[in-house]
Enzyme design. Sequence first.
Site, PDB file in Angstrom:
ATOM      1  N   ASP A 141       0.817  -1.201   0.000  1.00  0.00           N
ATOM      2  CA  ASP A 141       0.000   0.000   0.000  1.00  0.00           C
ATOM      3  C   ASP A 141       0.860   1.264   0.000  1.00  0.00           C
ATOM      4  OD1 ASP A 141      -2.741   1.335   0.646  1.00  0.00           O
ATOM      5  OD2 ASP A 141      -1.424   2.063   2.237  1.00  0.00           O
ATOM      6  N   GLU A 175       1.158  -0.520  -5.012  1.00  0.00           N
ATOM      7  CA  GLU A 175       0.172   0.520  -5.273  1.00  0.00           C
ATOM      8  C   GLU A 175       0.935   1.804  -5.581  1.00  0.00           C
ATOM      9  OE1 GLU A 175      -3.725   2.532  -3.120  1.00  0.00           O
ATOM     10  OE2 GLU A 175      -1.813   2.428  -2.058  1.00  0.00           O
TER      11      GLU A 175
END
Length: 562
Positions: free
Chosen positions: A219, A284
Amino acid sequence: MFKITFLIGLFIIVSSAPSEEWWRDTFIYQVYPRSFKDSNGDGIGDINGITSKLEHLADLNVSAFWISPFFKSPMSDFGYDISNFTDIDPIFGTLDDFSKLITKAKSLNLKVILDFVPNHSSDQHPWFQKSIKRIVPYDNYYVWRNATYVNSTRRPPNNWLSVTRGSAWTWNEVRQQYYLHQFSFFQPDLNFRSSALNKEMKNALSFWTKRGVDGFRIDAIIHAFEDDRFLDEPVKPNTGLPANHPDTLDHIYTRNQNETYQLLRSWRNHLDAMNGTKKIILTESYTTLDELNHSMRYYEYGADIAFNFMFVTSFNNSSAPTDFKKGIEKWLALMPKGNYSSNWVVDNHDNNRVSARFGKIRADQLTMVAAVLPGVGVVYYGDEIGMEDTWLSYNETVDPIGCNAGPENYHITSRDPARTPFQWDSSTSAGFSTNKTTWLRVNSNYHTLNLAAQKTTPYSHYSIFKKLVKLKMMPVIKMGTVEIISIIDMVFVIVRRVPGTHPIVLLINFTDRNVSFDAANHLNIPTNMSVYATSSQNSYTDGMSINTSSLVLIPAVSVILM
């Protein structure tokens, strides 16, 4: 009727031969655990709920599912504010529950990918509480800076702005310093210049790897490091945005720093050094079409999939065929040389669903594009049944970004509409929970839009999705050339070919009227082809014979011929 008499815009690229890695040319499915399935009736999805529905994912024939965070957390950002990287929040279950999920997934030949959130922790994490008190080595686990003073008034160290708007710095009275948070104030940034912190995070990767996971989605990796000079970032001219909006700055000192790529390489090496099969890493890495070089570097430093968000953030219902053509061409052309796999993200938990961004009539369009293009397709729970955004009032809104925007603007920033419970059937709470009250209200259309209803309907989002997953595995998709074509900026076409076999052709009408043209001649495809899948069964049916020399595409249709 609009008749096309000539063709523009051809791009051809040769897809490389497939390798043995399990994720190649497959679909990966994102599970948002709070909204997938509630097993205990508290109105919140959980790990046992996911386990109980793994047959659904196996039936879809996706290769893997990745689970948004279920780690211990105060839930200020619903799991993205972690207070223990190696434990599960009781809301979702226990480590024993997770072991059962892993066992069942393996029995169904499904790979399990976890969210790894390394940029920040919760401000309730014991590390941060010790860092506030300057307890060694935790004193250096976070990014702390002294205040600046203007006319004896305390100011943040620089002009950096958080993703959620406003200063990226918050003052702590106990430590008498500012701490950095590139997201909300309750998500302080971790400091990877600390060797002790680095070791802690590698230990977290090891912890979950030893429990059987097949990889990690990392993330917000672009924020992992900041320039250590802490210089003000340049202000963009004439943005027309409020001064506290992050897009008013050129983030040259807070995103995609060289040290971030080295950090990724260290995690790649760490996972590769562990016994067992290679673990997939997905990053990401939100970038604009003008910044794709940043995404490509993540491939070179260890990512197997550097997420490609162009379908989510760069295109919408106003985009034209040439927009898609240029964006896809650019991604494929910039892919680093070697055995790398492209990818196409259809939806995720941070953005409106496809049906909201492109219109309900085009709900299957992006999945069809992702299926025909080379590489991995990444879909979000509910995409397989065409789930729609749910309108929620400000009083029903729980997303902190939406709440902070206030009653007038919450609908612009809230991510809640795309996070409502999965619609399994027409029973109580759409079969998601036995509880009539769920953490977010179920979309009222669940009585007709649900998985059970679509399973008994010959032509549905669900039936299309299953065909697309099967298509993704065909040799022509794995190894064929890719031709990307825009026809008068009205029709978008992808043609996949392998010498000696018939091509597969995707055609999308971007207009609101019928379009007619000689596809056989312009696209060099057979005169007679059959419908493999279509977004409109009103005009086409599976297996229907099509004369491509006088092809008529109805408004907004997507159709695959083979």
